[in-house]
Design a protein around this motif. Sequence first.
Motif, PDB file in Angstrom:
ATOM      1  N   LEU A  11      38.454 -36.321  48.976  1.00  0.00           N
ATOM      2  CA  LEU A  11      37.201 -35.735  49.036  1.00  0.00           C
ATOM      3  C   LEU A  11      36.002 -36.262  48.443  1.00  0.00           C
ATOM      4  O   LEU A  11      36.105 -36.792  47.475  1.00  0.00           O
ATOM      5  N   GLY A  12      34.929 -35.785  48.916  1.00  0.00           N
ATOM      6  CA  GLY A  12      33.651 -36.248  48.456  1.00  0.00           C
ATOM      7  C   GLY A  12      33.561 -35.883  46.963  1.00  0.00           C
ATOM      8  O   GLY A  12      33.116 -36.979  46.132  1.00  0.00           O
ATOM      9  N   TRP A  13      33.780 -34.818  46.328  1.00  0.00           N
ATOM     10  CA  TRP A  13      33.433 -34.577  44.921  1.00  0.00           C
ATOM     11  C   TRP A  13      34.514 -35.362  44.196  1.00  0.00           C
ATOM     12  O   TRP A  13      33.959 -35.469  43.027  1.00  0.00           O
ATOM     13  N   SER A  65      40.294 -38.884  33.822  1.00  0.00           N
ATOM     14  CA  SER A  65      39.848 -37.594  33.597  1.00  0.00           C
ATOM     15  C   SER A  65      39.488 -37.107  35.309  1.00  0.00           C
ATOM     16  O   SER A  65      39.222 -35.741  35.081  1.00  0.00           O
ATOM     17  N   ASP A  98      33.817 -41.156  35.855  1.00  0.00           N
ATOM     18  CA  ASP A  98      34.865 -40.474  35.310  1.00  0.00           C
ATOM     19  C   ASP A  98      35.830 -41.512  35.568  1.00  0.00           C
ATOM     20  O   ASP A  98      36.066 -42.181  36.660  1.00  0.00           O
ATOM     21  N   SER A  99      37.018 -41.921  34.767  1.00  0.00           N
ATOM     22  CA  SER A  99      38.057 -42.704  34.749  1.00  0.00           C
ATOM     23  C   SER A  99      38.864 -41.897  35.875  1.00  0.00           C
ATOM     24  O   SER A  99      38.824 -40.617  35.844  1.00  0.00           O
ATOM     25  N   ASP A 100      40.052 -42.506  36.118  1.00  0.00           N
ATOM     26  CA  ASP A 100      41.076 -41.799  36.879  1.00  0.00           C
ATOM     27  C   ASP A 100      41.874 -40.481  36.058  1.00  0.00           C
ATOM     28  O   ASP A 100      41.830 -39.600  36.732  1.00  0.00           O
ATOM     29  N   GLU A 121      35.456 -38.556  44.897  1.00  0.00           N
ATOM     30  CA  GLU A 121      34.665 -39.934  44.914  1.00  0.00           C
ATOM     31  C   GLU A 121      33.386 -39.692  43.915  1.00  0.00           C
ATOM     32  O   GLU A 121      33.101 -40.716  43.284  1.00  0.00           O
ATOM     33  N   ALA A 122      32.789 -38.640  44.093  1.00  0.00           N
ATOM     34  CA  ALA A 122      31.446 -38.433  43.434  1.00  0.00           C
ATOM     35  C   ALA A 122      31.715 -38.571  41.913  1.00  0.00           C
ATOM     36  O   ALA A 122      30.844 -39.045  40.934  1.00  0.00           O
ATOM     37  N   ALA A 123      32.958 -37.930  41.298  1.00  0.00           N
ATOM     38  CA  ALA A 123      33.290 -37.856  40.055  1.00  0.00           C
ATOM     39  C   ALA A 123      33.249 -39.213  39.653  1.00  0.00           C
ATOM     40  O   ALA A 123      32.893 -39.753  38.500  1.00  0.00           O
ATOM     41  N   ARG A 124      33.907 -40.205  40.215  1.00  0.00           N
ATOM     42  CA  ARG A 124      34.309 -41.622  40.108  1.00  0.00           C
ATOM     43  C   ARG A 124      32.822 -42.352  39.891  1.00  0.00           C
ATOM     44  O   ARG A 124      32.635 -42.966  39.041  1.00  0.00           O
ATOM     45  N   PRO A 184      42.065 -28.348  37.618  1.00  0.00           N
ATOM     46  CA  PRO A 184      41.407 -27.196  37.745  1.00  0.00           C
ATOM     47  C   PRO A 184      41.417 -26.612  39.346  1.00  0.00           C
ATOM     48  O   PRO A 184      41.542 -25.535  39.407  1.00  0.00           O
ATOM     49  N   ASN A 185      41.298 -27.600  40.229  1.00  0.00           N
ATOM     50  CA  ASN A 185      41.173 -26.924  41.596  1.00  0.00           C
ATOM     51  C   ASN A 185      42.483 -26.652  42.072  1.00  0.00           C
ATOM     52  O   ASN A 185      42.531 -26.153  43.134  1.00  0.00           O
ATOM     53  N   ARG A 199      40.114 -33.238  34.735  1.00  0.00           N
ATOM     54  CA  ARG A 199      39.206 -32.284  34.668  1.00  0.00           C
ATOM     55  C   ARG A 199      38.700 -31.903  36.137  1.00  0.00           C
ATOM     56  O   ARG A 199      37.890 -30.911  36.342  1.00  0.00           O
ATOM     57  N   PHE A 200      39.066 -32.654  37.300  1.00  0.00           N
ATOM     58  CA  PHE A 200      38.778 -32.287  38.358  1.00  0.00           C
ATOM     59  C   PHE A 200      39.561 -31.780  39.375  1.00  0.00           C
ATOM     60  O   PHE A 200      39.645 -30.601  39.851  1.00  0.00           O
TER      61      PHE A 200
END
Lengths: 548, 281
Positions: free
Chosen positions: B170-172, B185, B181-183, B174-177, B193-194, B189-190
């Motif tokens: 999902l976009g978010w 994290s 963000d490392s893999d 990829e956006a985190a990367r 929680p989801n 962190r993403f």
Amino acid sequence: MTGPLLEVEDLHIRFSTRRGPVEAVRGISLRLAPGETLGVVGESGSGKSVTAYAVTHLLDRAGSITQGRIRFRGRDITRAGRHELRELRGSAMSMIFQNPRGALNPIRTVGRQIADVLRAHNAITAREARERALDLLRAVLIRDPKGNLDAYPHELSGGMCQRVMIAMAIACEPALMIADEPTTGLDVTTQKTVMDLLARITAERGMAMILITHDLGLAAQYCRRVAVMERGLVVEEGAAARLFQAPDHPYTRRLIAASPTRTSTVADLVEGDAPPPPRRAPRAPGTPLLLEVQGLFKQYARTRAVDDVSFTLEPGESLGLVGESGSGKSTISRLICRLIDATAGEIIFDGQSIAATPARHFHKAPQRRDIQIVFQDPTDSLNPRFSAFDSIAHPLRRLDRLPSEAALRARVEECAERCGLPRELLDRFPHQLSGGQKARVGIARAIATRPRLLVLDEPTAALDVSVQAVILKLLDDLRREDGLGYLFVSHDLNVVRMMCERTIVLRQGRIVEQGPSAALFAAPQAAYTRELLAAIPHFDPEAMREPA
Amino acid sequence: MSATLRHVGWVLRGNPVTAAAAAGATLLLFVAFFAPWLAPYDPIASNVPNALQPPSAAHWAGTDQLGRDVFSRILYGTRVDLAIAFSAVSLSFAIGAVVGSFCGYVGGALDRVVGRLVDVLMAFPLFVLAMALVAALGNSIENIILATAFINLPFYIRFARAEVNVRRNLGWVEAARASGDSDLSVVLRFLLPNVLPAMAVQISLNLGWAILNAAGLSFIGLGITPPTPEWGIMVAEGARFITSGHWWLVAFPGLALMLSVLCFNLLGDGLRDILDPRMRT
């Protein structure tokens, strides 16, 4: 000629939701003569699909007709019973939907599915049904109809699946066909063949058609009459040619202005000031290019998604990548962003090679903050558990060691403001924001670290035209003010022409043609580019042919 | 904070079954914490002259063969069974969610190896596996917890893997990367929680199952030993007297067991609604 085929009178539809009842349709009236084509255009939430569902009795439980009347061939079908409906559906009216693959049963062959429809309404044997199904597949011009009779939906492309849907819809010779966004999600060239086919078949068989679409050009090109809907009301209705040349209602005017055409500029789309002058000075000799891509390859199991692609980008330049699905444009955008690794090739950013660092270590690279990306679907691109503030602040927290929380807040608010996002929306979660607002959050996040290259992967593909117009204007202004380099990826040629100084046309991972946008669109060299351009539906008065 | 409470209130109002289950679960926790203050009698002190008394005003659930108050023993038993269930489920959730998330995110060889191991584990009759583990490791509460956690692990791994797998492109993510963000994290962190709301349902269902599992192990004589008050042992001991008409020895601990399992199972659906941010307006 006898009376109208379909008559909708003062229709009201209400949905009950958690926050109380919502009036989705607030009193619309439509008339359709036998054999006529009517386009219903409007943006999301205008009630255009809901109206079609009411006519075919496909409203879900939460929605109900609270007032008004629907007559089909003079007969009142507003409260038709199940038995009556079965008679009507398929043989009197039929419907085709967006996302044809989802509408077909994945575990039955297409031949059987067509035969099912035939046998539900006619007393015929399985063998006869199969013969008729084959005829229908021929009628909708499926490649190798005999072979594909026994194909499963997943073995066919999206365009082919929509043809199967059309075959099913015309199987019982209905008098009315309702097409709800039949080509959304299909490539432009596929859209053109599907729509041409639909128009020819309905004309040949004397069927009436209601085409529901958000695309004004499509409605203009394929419908004789067009109704424009806004927030549950028909604001204007009339002959397509008249409506688009001399719109009466302000909403129609705004909608037409917001739709990109062959000649429009970003400033044309929204009423407002002229764009600020670009801050781009010619590159001083000896300074590096912003981006240089040499011989890029990306191989997935058996397919070559990107096949020997090379191009350059000057600092502050905007370069468009256009192509249909499978052209490799999204793969290229992720390769440049260093989210995935190339199979071979060199990517030089600001004089330094960045292809050598593996994608999984690139988060530590100094260039990470300089290359940012805006994603296609604004909903998918925001973490559902982050507020808008956190989404924008996240790259700053990771990549920019700001001295204090106050400095972070100031920076986030500055980015939000530049993207036209009101401060009070920063505490909201993605599901509490509209599509346009989510797109703004996505852009604010991408510019937060003050990157030098912004990759825009279909940034407006999921938005309504009026929202798209505003977002395009915003992106154009940002680039001019900040001297950002843009790599703008899109399937929409008009958008790329407006936004980009240079354009690259891709097909199956290879570059077909590249050059300055103005020249490329005015006089395309490659046959494929010409084909793409010809497939765009349009409503330019001079280009619109009067339907025969 | 008040918004959270309003939201919880909204979910519970619209969903009386969840509200009842939540009330039941709260009651269970309360009893577990305050058993020493709530119990009218000492759960272990025997009083043979008073043995096998039917339910009465003095002994609400009667007395057992040693004259111990069954009601007090049930209250104390809540402690043991809930403690085992909570520790076991937390353990398997913590390990399973992390391992499963990484498998789902990284894919490839890691995913294949872990996936096959999980398949092997699930091919065993899980209760028999737990029995074997406790028998091999030794009869102690710690080992019951370990065994229960171990047999729950495959469910969490599979669940987290599937939930992460559908989200990893999902976009978010990829956006985190792209945001640096490392893999590691991104997963912690993403993605974690989801997938939590969906896993909350699994946790709640699992709690009921873990209670049953712990009671089952002691029922067949593994794990907790008498005279510790525990529901499984009480049912096992009481079973000897069922033919002589002393039904209360089995019925009351059995009822406690059934109601607590029911509570946690019903709570699951409500929890998902409470934890999912999209359900809020």
